[in-house]
Design a protein around this motif. Structure first.
Motif, PDB file in Angstrom:
ATOM      1  N   ILE A 235      50.635  39.390  23.127  1.00 35.60           N
ATOM      2  CA  ILE A 235      52.036  38.977  23.208  1.00 35.60           C
ATOM      3  C   ILE A 235      52.170  37.509  22.827  1.00 35.60           C
TER       4      ILE A 235
ATOM      5  N   LEU B  84      51.786  37.108  19.129  1.00 30.97           N
ATOM      6  CA  LEU B  84      52.974  37.562  18.417  1.00 30.97           C
ATOM      7  C   LEU B  84      54.087  36.520  18.504  1.00 30.97           C
ATOM      8  N   LEU B  85      54.304  36.015  19.741  1.00 33.77           N
ATOM      9  CA  LEU B  85      55.386  35.045  19.931  1.00 33.77           C
ATOM     10  C   LEU B  85      55.114  33.770  19.144  1.00 33.77           C
TER      11      LEU B  85
ATOM     12  N   LEU C  24      55.621  34.687  15.163  1.00 35.30           N
ATOM     13  CA  LEU C  24      56.872  35.200  14.610  1.00 35.30           C
ATOM     14  C   LEU C  24      57.778  34.030  14.246  1.00 35.30           C
TER      15      LEU C  24
ATOM     16  N   MET D 282      60.911  31.584  14.484  1.00 35.06           N
ATOM     17  CA  MET D 282      61.517  31.042  15.698  1.00 35.06           C
ATOM     18  C   MET D 282      62.592  31.951  16.303  1.00 35.06           C
TER      19      MET D 282
ATOM     20  N   ASN E 244      62.185  33.687  19.926  1.00 34.26           N
ATOM     21  CA  ASN E 244      63.022  33.305  21.063  1.00 34.26           C
ATOM     22  C   ASN E 244      63.645  34.520  21.740  1.00 34.26           C
TER      23      ASN E 244
ATOM     24  N   LEU F 195      62.367  37.592  21.780  1.00 41.05           N
ATOM     25  CA  LEU F 195      61.327  38.307  22.528  1.00 41.05           C
ATOM     26  C   LEU F 195      60.896  37.521  23.769  1.00 41.05           C
TER      27      LEU F 195
ATOM     28  N   ILE G 267      62.708  36.113  25.793  1.00 41.32           N
ATOM     29  CA  ILE G 267      63.566  36.505  26.915  1.00 41.32           C
ATOM     30  C   ILE G 267      62.937  37.649  27.698  1.00 41.32           C
ATOM     31  N   LEU G 268      62.281  38.561  26.981  1.00 37.81           N
ATOM     32  CA  LEU G 268      61.642  39.692  27.658  1.00 37.81           C
ATOM     33  C   LEU G 268      60.495  39.231  28.561  1.00 37.81           C
ATOM     34  N   VAL G 269      59.915  38.077  28.238  1.00 40.56           N
ATOM     35  CA  VAL G 269      58.860  37.534  29.099  1.00 40.56           C
ATOM     36  C   VAL G 269      59.476  36.746  30.250  1.00 40.56           C
ATOM     37  N   LEU G 270      60.533  36.005  29.918  1.00 43.91           N
ATOM     38  CA  LEU G 270      61.109  35.110  30.923  1.00 43.91           C
ATOM     39  C   LEU G 270      61.938  35.853  31.963  1.00 43.91           C
ATOM     40  N   LEU G 271      62.522  36.986  31.561  1.00 47.59           N
ATOM     41  CA  LEU G 271      63.352  37.696  32.538  1.00 47.59           C
ATOM     42  C   LEU G 271      62.523  38.177  33.735  1.00 47.59           C
TER      43      LEU G 271
END
Lengths: 284, 573
Positions: free
Chosen positions: B373, B376-377, B380, B382, B386, B388, B390-394
């Protein structure tokens, strides 16, 4: 790095797509548990799984009864009220002490800077159960155990590292010549602080405050030991609910809390962009 | 990921210490500042003032943290070795106990025990001591409780005999007259009894008690005076009564009985002419019931005649003990030295080991899931990165209890995951997997909860690895795998290190998630600490376990600080 070059071999193509699928699955693992509880919270039955009616998207399978329970049940309302009584107070304490100290720490000459920093960050590193045990012993000695202020002080201590970290990070980009210019133009230090420095570091201070707020709002271990029945917060109520008789109302509460964290995340993102713009960096 | 560190030496420009160095280098005579003082002195003063200002800004928070956080931790460390309860509750017994012996002590120690235990029972503290010693030797708790109830009987016998002899022995005023002498008082005795009651009851005992033990009578009747003084302190300050108006409790009569049996007392009484002299002489001549304290205690409970209880008392009589720490690593302190605990009581080493092994498994799972992950982040563009992110930060921002309850609900036998598996046909309806209340549940839930703590540091390190490195490797003929393994991966190792330490530190101290989804086989050492604080009330052991855990975490924290720098932690975004 995005996209495959046209000369990619079959093996590279296969790996490229397999990798994407693997990443997709990991993202699914991250987000699915949170996503699943949202529809489940509208379950018309007292089950913790999808009923056939829900899967058929039958409106009868859905209801707001768990939310109704949350807003009418006295225990939950009391817990919610306690959370909103404790968290803001703890936040105010951490932010006011923390911002002051962060400004002190970002001065050019701070004796024992490393040691002081390590001490101030320690509440974040020490396992919560140890903080809770120590606070329980010590606060009982000085009569703070089981009181509102005991919980507030404990939560403020836990929130301080977050304020220190975010505010010092903001101060790194702070241009010191601005305060000198302000002093040169005749402002006293207090005016300089409130009219020049504060507006510029405000985004950092607010996001530090949000961290401190959520730390207190989510915290359960310390309040379990330091608090008494009169300080039962929302996470505490959830913890008891999960440990003893698990009621579907928890799903409704969880959904509300997820909504709250989305709100928080959005606010932080906006603040971060604003702060970077103020410091002349391109928004990332 | 904050940006560059702000060490003092990185700031160039007119700072006092840069100027100081310039001043040092100046070869000419002393440079003077505007007000005539040498420039060096004036700059030094400015530097000092600046340091003071920085400290002044930090000090409110430092004091706040010291009081609300560091002091509690210090208190816990102290409790892990503190063991004053034995010496506080049975001071004379402990002082008179022969430490080198392994036998049941003689009559004098039993006499001491009687008077110590009597006061402790009045203050209702003997059961606490019983509970404390019960951690070390099962059965002591009931021994103390049952004995505490029957102490009055022994004194009552002497009391009845004395009152039959002379009515005045039952009068508060007579006793007060006999014992009190404000002009010639034994202040040391009063002071030591005040300290004793204070240690026992944890109440302030400095107040006025309107009583001063007579030095003369303290010489003749040492035990009686001590017992009466302890009683007087207790009555006046704990019960808020007036000493002169209360009849002393049974232990004082028992003490008089003991004193009157000694030959030295009889000799001293011959020349005594103070208040109550006649009654005392009469009592000495009369045939008072003689009490065999040892026999009386053994009759109350056989345990008093056995070496085990006494050896436990001897082993735990010192004010500080390593006993709790030994218990925390499945050893015990015995009169013969340190021994291993019986197997059925040995759980802590196993728990520590389980905590470490499971934390390690969780850390490794986080690396395996987090690395792709983060890669990938970091690679990718910017905009999509950014999104994706969110899916980590949520999950990172979602309440811990929400995530734990989600897993609790998903992993149930009638939960969504099992339903799904049955529907697909991987498992049969009767063979539903047990995914919760065991180690699997803890590992799955905690990997999910701690994954963002691995991804974020990894991401920030990978962000700094130039894309050109891998391209260069490939253009030099490396395959995709070689380019990754020999070039990219070594560059990302600091991120793995930082993330792993962070995840490991967080997971070995976890409490909530193992408690809710771990059942009995998936709990950590922290759950045991919580159990000892709130259920078994063995606070000393809880403190010792906590201290060991804290030491492990601080060691890792130190490594982390060396490696990453604690102020370089980035939160979220």
């Amino acid at each position: 790095m995005s996209g495959l070059p046209i000369y990619a071999t079959t093996g590279q193509r296969v790996w490229y797509y397999t990798f994407r699928v693997i990443c997709g699955l990991i993202f699914f693992f991250l987000i699915a548990p949170i996503a699943v509880i949202i529809p489940l919270s509208f379950n018309a039955e007292d089950f913790f799984t999808f009923t056939p009616k829900m899967l058929a998207l039958d409106p009868d399978g859905y209801s707001l009864k768990h939310y109704r329970d949350f807003f009418t049940n006295n225990d939950w309302q009391q817990a919610l009220w306690n959370s909103f009584r404790i968290a803001p107070m703890a936040t105010i304490l951490s932010v006011s002490f923390g911002t002051l100290a962060a400004i002190g720490l970002s001065q050019q000459h701070v004796p024992f800077r490393r040691v002081i920093m390590a001490v101030l960050i320690s509440p974040m590193i020490v396992p919560l159960i140890i903080s809770a045990a120590g606070m329980y012993f010590f606060y009982s000695r000085i009569g703070l155990q089981g009181t509102y202020w005991g919980v507030v002080l404990a939560h403020a201590a836990l929130g301080i590292p977050f304020v220190i970290i975010t505010v010092t990070a903001t101060l790194v980009g702070f241009d010191r010549s601005l305060t000198r210019a302000s002093a040169n133009l005749g402002a006293d230090p207090v005016t300089t602080f409130f009219r020049v420095q504060m507006p510029l570091i405000l985004p950092g201070v607010i996001s530090g405050g949000l961290f401190a707020f959520i730390t207190s709002f989510d915290e359960v271990v310390v309040v379990l030991f330091v608090g008494s029945a009169g300080q039962k917060t929302l996470p505490w109520q959830m913890f008891t609910g999960l440990r003893e008789q698990i009621s579907p109302t928890i799903l409704a509460v969880a959904t509300i809390l997820v909504a709250l964290s989305i709100l928080l995340l959005a606010t932080l993102e906006i603040l971060r962009r604003r702060s970077e713009r103020l410091r002349g960096m391109s928004p990332g | 990921m904050t940006d560059a560190a702000t060490g003092p030496d990185q700031i160039t420009g007119a700072t006092p210490d840069n100027a100081l160095r310039t001043a040092d280098r100046a070869e000419a005579g002393p440079v003077l500042s505007a007000d005539g003082t040498p420039l060096k002195t004036s700059l030094n003063r400015a530097l000092r003032r600046e340091k003071m200002r920085a400290l002044l800004l930090v000090s409110p928070l430092l004091i706040f943290i010291l009081v609300t956080f560091i002091a509690p931790i210090a208190d816990m460390l102290f409790r892990s070795v503190e063991n004053r309860i034995v010496a506080d509750t049975l001071p004379q017994t402990v002082a008179g106990l022969d430490q080198s012996s392994l036998e049941v002590p003689g009559e004098p120690t039993f006499e001491d025990l009687y008077f110590d235990l009597f006061l402790a029972a009045e203050a209702k503290k003997h059961t606490q001591l019983g509970t404390r010693l019960n951690y070390e030797s099962a059965g002591v708790s009931s021994l103390f409780r049952s004995s505490g109830r029957r102490l009055d009987d022994i004194g009552e016998e002497t009391q009845d005999a004395l009152e039959d002899l002379d009515e005045s022995w039952g009068e508060a005023g007579f006793w007060y007259g006999l014992m009190n002498n404000a002009d010639d008082s034994d202040d040391a005795l009063l002071k030591s009894e005040r300290a004793r009651v204070k240690a026992l009851t944890a109440e302030p005992t400095g107040g006025d008690i309107a009583f001063a033990p007579s030095a003369e009578i303290a010489q003749i009747l040492p035990r009686t005076t001590r017992a009466y003084t302890a009683w007087a302190v207790y009555i006046a300050l704990i019960d808020d009564d007036v000493v002169a108006e209360e009849e002393p409790w049974e232990a004082v009569y028992a003490a008089l009985g003991v004193d009157l049996e000694r030959d030295a007392t009889l000799e001293a009484l011959a020349t005594y002419a103070g208040p109550g002299a006649d009654q005392l002489r009469a009592a000495a001549e009369a045939d008072l019931p003689s009490v065999d304290y040892r026999a009386a205690f053994v009759e109350m409970d056989d345990g008093w005649g056995e070496t085990e209880v006494w050896n436990t008392l001897r082993t735990y009589s010192s004010e500080y003990t390593i006993g709790y720490f030994l218990n925390a690593i499945d050893l015990q302190l015995t009169p013969n030295g340190i021994e291993k605990r019986p197997d059925r009581e040995s759980i802590y080493l196993m728990l520590f080991q389980r905590t470490l092994v499971m934390s390690l498994i969780i850390t490794i799972s986080c690396i395996i899931l987090g690395y792709p992950i983060a890669w990938l982040l970091a690679n990718l563009p910017m905009r999509s990165a950014n999104l994706l992110m969110i899916l980590v930060l949520l999950p990172f921002w979602t309440s811990l209890l929400v995530r734990t309850s989600a897993w609790k609900i998903l992993l149930q036998q009638q939960g969504v995951i099992n339903d799904l598996l049955v529907w697909i046909g991987i498992v049969s309806n009767t063979g539903r997997l047990v995914l919760i209340n065991n180690q699997t549940g803890t590992i799955i839930a905690m990997t999910h909860i701690l994954l963002p703590f691995m991804i974020l540091p990894l991401y920030s390190v990978m962000k700094t690895i130039p894309v050109t490195y891998v391209r260069a490797a490939k253009s030099l003929g490396a395959t995709d795998w070689t380019a990754f393994w020999r070039v990219y991966f070594p560059n990302s190792v600091p991120g793995i290190g930082a993330g792993s330490i962070l995840v490991f530190i967080l997971s070995i101290g976890y409490y909530i998630t193992p408690e809710l989804v771990g059942g009995t086989s998936g709990v950590f050492i922290s759950n045991r600490i919580a159990y000892h604080i709130s259920s078994s009330l063995n606070w000393g052991l809880a403190a010792a376990l906590g201290t060991i855990l804290l030491a492990a975490v601080l060691m890792l924290y130190y490594t982390y600080d060396r490696m990453v720098g604690i102020d370089n932690v980035k939160l979220g975004g």
